[in-house]
Scaffold this motif. Structure first.
Motif, PDB file in Angstrom:
ATOM      1  N   LEU A 211       0.831  -1.204   0.000  1.00 40.70           N
ATOM      2  CA  LEU A 211       0.000   0.000   0.000  1.00 40.70           C
ATOM      3  C   LEU A 211       0.866   1.253   0.000  1.00 40.70           C
ATOM      4  O   LEU A 211       0.546   2.246  -0.657  1.00 40.70           O
ATOM      5  CB  LEU A 211      -0.921  -0.006   1.233  1.00 40.70           C
ATOM      6  N   VAL A 212       1.996   1.211   0.726  1.00 40.78           N
ATOM      7  CA  VAL A 212       2.915   2.349   0.746  1.00 40.78           C
ATOM      8  C   VAL A 212       3.472   2.548  -0.651  1.00 40.78           C
ATOM      9  O   VAL A 212       3.546   3.659  -1.168  1.00 40.78           O
ATOM     10  CB  VAL A 212       4.050   2.116   1.763  1.00 40.78           C
ATOM     11  N   LYS A 213       3.845   1.421  -1.272  1.00 39.22           N
ATOM     12  CA  LYS A 213       4.443   1.478  -2.602  1.00 39.22           C
ATOM     13  C   LYS A 213       3.467   2.086  -3.601  1.00 39.22           C
ATOM     14  O   LYS A 213       3.846   2.888  -4.455  1.00 39.22           O
ATOM     15  CB  LYS A 213       4.838   0.065  -3.018  1.00 39.22           C
ATOM     16  N   GLN A 214       2.210   1.707  -3.466  1.00 33.82           N
ATOM     17  CA  GLN A 214       1.203   2.231  -4.395  1.00 33.82           C
ATOM     18  C   GLN A 214       0.670   3.596  -3.952  1.00 33.82           C
ATOM     19  O   GLN A 214      -0.295   4.096  -4.513  1.00 33.82           O
ATOM     20  CB  GLN A 214       0.039   1.241  -4.507  1.00 33.82           C
ATOM     21  N   ARG A 215       1.271   4.131  -2.922  1.00 33.85           N
ATOM     22  CA  ARG A 215       0.901   5.453  -2.393  1.00 33.85           C
ATOM     23  C   ARG A 215      -0.566   5.528  -2.015  1.00 33.85           C
ATOM     24  O   ARG A 215      -1.230   6.545  -2.250  1.00 33.85           O
ATOM     25  CB  ARG A 215       1.240   6.557  -3.387  1.00 33.85           C
ATOM     26  N   MET A 216      -1.072   4.452  -1.463  1.00 33.02           N
ATOM     27  CA  MET A 216      -2.455   4.478  -1.005  1.00 33.02           C
ATOM     28  C   MET A 216      -2.530   4.818   0.482  1.00 33.02           C
ATOM     29  O   MET A 216      -3.577   5.227   0.976  1.00 33.02           O
ATOM     30  CB  MET A 216      -3.131   3.132  -1.274  1.00 33.02           C
ATOM     31  N   VAL A 217      -1.436   4.606   1.181  1.00 31.51           N
ATOM     32  CA  VAL A 217      -1.412   4.977   2.603  1.00 31.51           C
ATOM     33  C   VAL A 217      -0.148   5.778   2.890  1.00 31.51           C
ATOM     34  O   VAL A 217       0.818   5.739   2.136  1.00 31.51           O
ATOM     35  CB  VAL A 217      -1.448   3.748   3.531  1.00 31.51           C
ATOM     36  N   LYS A 218      -0.205   6.497   4.040  1.00 31.84           N
ATOM     37  CA  LYS A 218       0.981   7.188   4.538  1.00 31.84           C
ATOM     38  C   LYS A 218       1.279   6.646   5.927  1.00 31.84           C
ATOM     39  O   LYS A 218       0.366   6.336   6.686  1.00 31.84           O
ATOM     40  CB  LYS A 218       0.723   8.689   4.623  1.00 31.84           C
ATOM     41  N   VAL A 219       2.559   6.566   6.233  1.00 33.04           N
ATOM     42  CA  VAL A 219       2.967   5.938   7.478  1.00 33.04           C
ATOM     43  C   VAL A 219       3.756   6.948   8.310  1.00 33.04           C
ATOM     44  O   VAL A 219       4.644   7.612   7.793  1.00 33.04           O
ATOM     45  CB  VAL A 219       3.841   4.709   7.166  1.00 33.04           C
ATOM     46  N   TYR A 220       3.381   7.092   9.577  1.00 34.16           N
ATOM     47  CA  TYR A 220       4.073   8.042  10.453  1.00 34.16           C
ATOM     48  C   TYR A 220       4.479   7.378  11.755  1.00 34.16           C
ATOM     49  O   TYR A 220       3.867   6.408  12.200  1.00 34.16           O
ATOM     50  CB  TYR A 220       3.170   9.228  10.784  1.00 34.16           C
ATOM     51  N   GLN A 221       5.519   7.977  12.338  1.00 30.90           N
ATOM     52  CA  GLN A 221       5.977   7.473  13.626  1.00 30.90           C
ATOM     53  C   GLN A 221       6.356   8.668  14.476  1.00 30.90           C
ATOM     54  O   GLN A 221       6.991   9.607  13.996  1.00 30.90           O
ATOM     55  CB  GLN A 221       7.196   6.577  13.415  1.00 30.90           C
ATOM     56  N   VAL A 222       5.985   8.658  15.755  1.00 32.22           N
ATOM     57  CA  VAL A 222       6.236   9.817  16.611  1.00 32.22           C
ATOM     58  C   VAL A 222       7.692   9.863  17.029  1.00 32.22           C
ATOM     59  O   VAL A 222       8.352  10.880  16.962  1.00 32.22           O
ATOM     60  CB  VAL A 222       5.330   9.771  17.858  1.00 32.22           C
ATOM     61  N   ARG A 223       8.225   8.748  17.463  1.00 29.11           N
ATOM     62  CA  ARG A 223       9.631   8.716  17.887  1.00 29.11           C
ATOM     63  C   ARG A 223      10.195   7.361  17.528  1.00 29.11           C
ATOM     64  O   ARG A 223       9.422   6.429  17.267  1.00 29.11           O
ATOM     65  CB  ARG A 223       9.738   8.959  19.387  1.00 29.11           C
ATOM     66  N   PRO A 224      11.544   7.269  17.499  1.00 24.60           N
ATOM     67  CA  PRO A 224      12.132   5.963  17.198  1.00 24.60           C
ATOM     68  C   PRO A 224      11.559   4.894  18.110  1.00 24.60           C
ATOM     69  O   PRO A 224      11.418   5.104  19.319  1.00 24.60           O
ATOM     70  CB  PRO A 224      13.620   6.168  17.477  1.00 24.60           C
ATOM     71  N   PHE A 225      11.196   3.788  17.558  1.00 19.96           N
ATOM     72  CA  PHE A 225      10.628   2.651  18.284  1.00 19.96           C
ATOM     73  C   PHE A 225       9.236   2.932  18.831  1.00 19.96           C
ATOM     74  O   PHE A 225       8.687   2.139  19.575  1.00 19.96           O
ATOM     75  CB  PHE A 225      11.542   2.182  19.432  1.00 19.96           C
ATOM     76  N   GLY A 226       8.648   4.092  18.492  1.00 18.33           N
ATOM     77  CA  GLY A 226       7.288   4.388  18.935  1.00 18.33           C
ATOM     78  C   GLY A 226       6.290   3.660  18.059  1.00 18.33           C
ATOM     79  O   GLY A 226       6.655   2.908  17.149  1.00 18.33           O
ATOM     80  N   ALA A 227       4.991   3.892  18.351  1.00 14.26           N
ATOM     81  CA  ALA A 227       3.968   3.236  17.552  1.00 14.26           C
ATOM     82  C   ALA A 227       3.968   3.802  16.136  1.00 14.26           C
ATOM     83  O   ALA A 227       4.132   4.991  15.939  1.00 14.26           O
ATOM     84  CB  ALA A 227       2.606   3.458  18.199  1.00 14.26           C
ATOM     85  N   ILE A 228       3.792   2.932  15.156  1.00  8.03           N
ATOM     86  CA  ILE A 228       3.712   3.361  13.758  1.00  8.03           C
ATOM     87  C   ILE A 228       2.243   3.500  13.383  1.00  8.03           C
ATOM     88  O   ILE A 228       1.445   2.577  13.595  1.00  8.03           O
ATOM     89  CB  ILE A 228       4.433   2.347  12.852  1.00  8.03           C
ATOM     90  N   ARG A 229       1.887   4.685  12.869  1.00 11.43           N
ATOM     91  CA  ARG A 229       0.477   4.939  12.536  1.00 11.43           C
ATOM     92  C   ARG A 229       0.310   4.984  11.029  1.00 11.43           C
ATOM     93  O   ARG A 229       1.144   5.528  10.317  1.00 11.43           O
ATOM     94  CB  ARG A 229      -0.010   6.252  13.142  1.00 11.43           C
ATOM     95  N   ILE A 230      -0.773   4.408  10.597  1.00 10.55           N
ATOM     96  CA  ILE A 230      -1.017   4.339   9.161  1.00 10.55           C
ATOM     97  C   ILE A 230      -2.277   5.138   8.829  1.00 10.55           C
ATOM     98  O   ILE A 230      -3.311   4.975   9.473  1.00 10.55           O
ATOM     99  CB  ILE A 230      -1.158   2.862   8.718  1.00 10.55           C
ATOM    100  N   PHE A 231      -2.130   6.048   7.868  1.00  2.58           N
ATOM    101  CA  PHE A 231      -3.237   6.904   7.450  1.00  2.58           C
ATOM    102  C   PHE A 231      -3.560   6.608   5.984  1.00  2.58           C
ATOM    103  O   PHE A 231      -2.648   6.323   5.208  1.00  2.58           O
ATOM    104  CB  PHE A 231      -2.853   8.387   7.547  1.00  2.58           C
ATOM    105  N   PRO A 232      -4.820   6.707   5.601  1.00  2.55           N
ATOM    106  CA  PRO A 232      -5.122   6.605   4.170  1.00  2.55           C
ATOM    107  C   PRO A 232      -4.548   7.832   3.464  1.00  2.55           C
ATOM    108  O   PRO A 232      -4.585   8.938   4.014  1.00  2.55           O
ATOM    109  CB  PRO A 232      -6.650   6.595   4.104  1.00  2.55           C
ATOM    110  N   ALA A 233      -4.013   7.651   2.253  1.00  8.06           N
ATOM    111  CA  ALA A 233      -3.404   8.770   1.543  1.00  8.06           C
ATOM    112  C   ALA A 233      -4.454   9.800   1.144  1.00  8.06           C
ATOM    113  O   ALA A 233      -4.179  10.985   1.101  1.00  8.06           O
ATOM    114  CB  ALA A 233      -2.665   8.258   0.312  1.00  8.06           C
ATOM    115  N   VAL A 234      -5.646   9.347   0.850  1.00  5.66           N
ATOM    116  CA  VAL A 234      -6.736  10.260   0.477  1.00  5.66           C
ATOM    117  C   VAL A 234      -7.819  10.147   1.537  1.00  5.66           C
ATOM    118  O   VAL A 234      -8.122   9.060   2.013  1.00  5.66           O
ATOM    119  CB  VAL A 234      -7.362   9.861  -0.881  1.00  5.66           C
ATOM    120  N   GLU A 235      -8.381  11.296   1.894  1.00  4.61           N
ATOM    121  CA  GLU A 235      -9.448  11.273   2.887  1.00  4.61           C
ATOM    122  C   GLU A 235     -10.671  10.577   2.319  1.00  4.61           C
ATOM    123  O   GLU A 235     -10.929  10.635   1.115  1.00  4.61           O
ATOM    124  CB  GLU A 235      -9.827  12.707   3.288  1.00  4.61           C
ATOM    125  N   ALA A 236     -11.403   9.929   3.167  1.00  6.50           N
ATOM    126  CA  ALA A 236     -12.598   9.203   2.717  1.00  6.50           C
ATOM    127  C   ALA A 236     -13.663  10.188   2.255  1.00  6.50           C
ATOM    128  O   ALA A 236     -13.774  11.262   2.791  1.00  6.50           O
ATOM    129  CB  ALA A 236     -13.150   8.353   3.853  1.00  6.50           C
TER     130      ALA A 236
END
Lengths: 236, 173
Positions: A211-236
């Motif tokens: 999904l990242v490769k196809q740019r359908m989602v964006k992935v964020y992380q607050v700090r190293p080793f923190g929780a990784i959050r996944i957002f849809p690339a386009v709002e619903a």
């Protein structure tokens, strides 16, 4: 007249002035004020054009230089004076010489074998306090792999492998997208669903990568080793 | 190795800060101060002969085992912490405080030609500089001086080990 201006980091106006004196190979006790003033002002212009924050101190020294220059231009004062008139540059020269000594002192200090830089001793426990920072940074594939590894290794310890239903990556991808569009965002742990199946973690991981490769989602992380959050690339 | 030297070596290993002779004297009351000092010098010479990974340094009024500087890159890897880095501005401010102490901020500003407020604050936080009092002039400005930690970090026995300002002036000629 134009000359090349190389921008170094200066610790202040005196540092800049010393630099100019050294560059022009001038005797510090006999500064050609109009040349130095010209070059000093040219530096300030460059700094201004680069939108560098010009500290007030730089302007104060500019004013001092111009003031000295004007004093030197005033004719005849020496003839009238009885004793010796002090060179208008004297105060500035004193300041420069003083500063130069401390600059040298600072360099000598820096040359010493510094503790925790060059030499090390036993560490006092509990001295290091990590900085807390709450800012989202985009994460790369390696952080994802790390998170995956942690999840899998954590599970291996606690769960036995069970043969589960087979589901393709494509199916998992569309399932993830559906859940994301519903929830807005999900953490990687949440995406992996109920704990228990390694296969599901692998599938979720591969699906997220795809999904990242196809740019359908964006992935964020607050700090190293923190929780990784996944957002849809386009709002619903 | 003589008994007392071995004992002192053990104390040095577990000490978390440079160990002063007086402190060793408190722990080993039946050893004379001169004997302790001699044992320390012997130990230092032993480690010098051995040329191993660390040496015994006389620093900040005490003695401490320290690793040899040539191994710093690997130790930094091992520790992974931020290296003890001081900016040039901080170094200059620290130099002024070290040589001119007790000194007020206005004097530091005048010498460097810039406001030293920020760097002083970070030096205070790093405990390299401390407030030693307040000057009895209008505004009662704070007076700054260096700390024992300053000696520890810069590997100085005491302040007199710093080159004098006159020596620094001559070095520039």
């Amino acid at each position: 007249m134009a000359y090349e201006v190389k921008l170094d980091i200066f610790e202040g106006p005196l540092d800049l002035l010393l630099h100019l004196i050294k560059k022009n190979e001038i005797d510090i006790t006999d500064i050609p004020i109009s040349l130095i003033t010209e070059q000093y002002l040219a530096y300030l212009e460059v700094m201004k054009s680069l939108n560098l924050d010009l500290a007030g101190e730089y302007l104060v020294l500019a004013a001092t230089l111009v003031h000295i220059k004007s004093k030197l231009l005033l004719p005849g004062e020496e003839e009238q004076g009885e004793g010796e008139e002090e060179d208008p540059r004297a105060e500035l020269v004193r300041q420069l010489l003083d500063y130069q000594v401390f600059k040298e002192a600072a360099a000598r200090l820096d040359d010493r074998p510094l503790l925790d830089r060059d030499v090390f001793a036993r560490r006092i426990p509990g001295e290091d306090v990590p900085d807390e920072e709450e800012e989202m940074a985009e994460v790369g594939v390696f952080e994802l792999i790390d998170a995956f590894r942690r999840l899998v290794s954590g599970r291996e310890r606690h769960y036995l492998e069970i043969n589960g239903e087979r589901m393709s990556i494509a199916e998992t991808m569309s399932e993830i997208m559906e859940r994301l569009l519903g929830a807005g965002h999900l953490s990687f742990d949440e995406l992996c669903g109920t704990p228990g199946e390694k296969r599901a973690v692998v599938r979720a991981f591969l699906a997220v990568l795809e999904l990242v490769k196809q740019r359908m989602v964006k992935v964020y992380q607050v700090r190293p080793f923190g929780a990784i959050r996944i957002f849809p690339a386009v709002e619903a | 190795m003589e008994g007392i030297a071995a004992l002192i070596e053990a104390l040095l290993l577990v000490a978390e800060a440079p160990l002063p002779v007086e402190r060793i004297g408190e722990v080993v009351p039946d050893a004379a101060k001169t004997n302790i000092l001699r044992a320390l010098r012997e130990l230092a010479a032993d480690y010098e002969r051995r040329q191993g990974g660390f040496f015994l340094e006389e620093v900040a009024g005490g003695f401490q085992f320290r690793t040899r500087p040539q191994f710093a890159p690997w130790i930094r890897q091992l520790r992974k912490g931020r290296p003890h880095a001081l900016s040039r501005a901080a170094m200059e401010t620290l130099a002024v405080v070290a040589y001119r102490q007790p000194v007020v901020k206005a004097d530091i500003d005048a010498i460097r030609g810039v406001d030293a407020g920020g760097t002083l604050k970070s030096l205070l936080e790093k405990k390299l500089v401390r407030i030693v009092g307040r000057k009895d002039i209008p505004g009662k400005p704070m007076i700054y001086g260096t700390t024992r930690k300053f000696l520890e970090v810069f590997a100085l026995k005491d302040l007199s080990e710093l080159p004098t300002l006159r020596e620094l002036e001559e070095m520039q000629q």
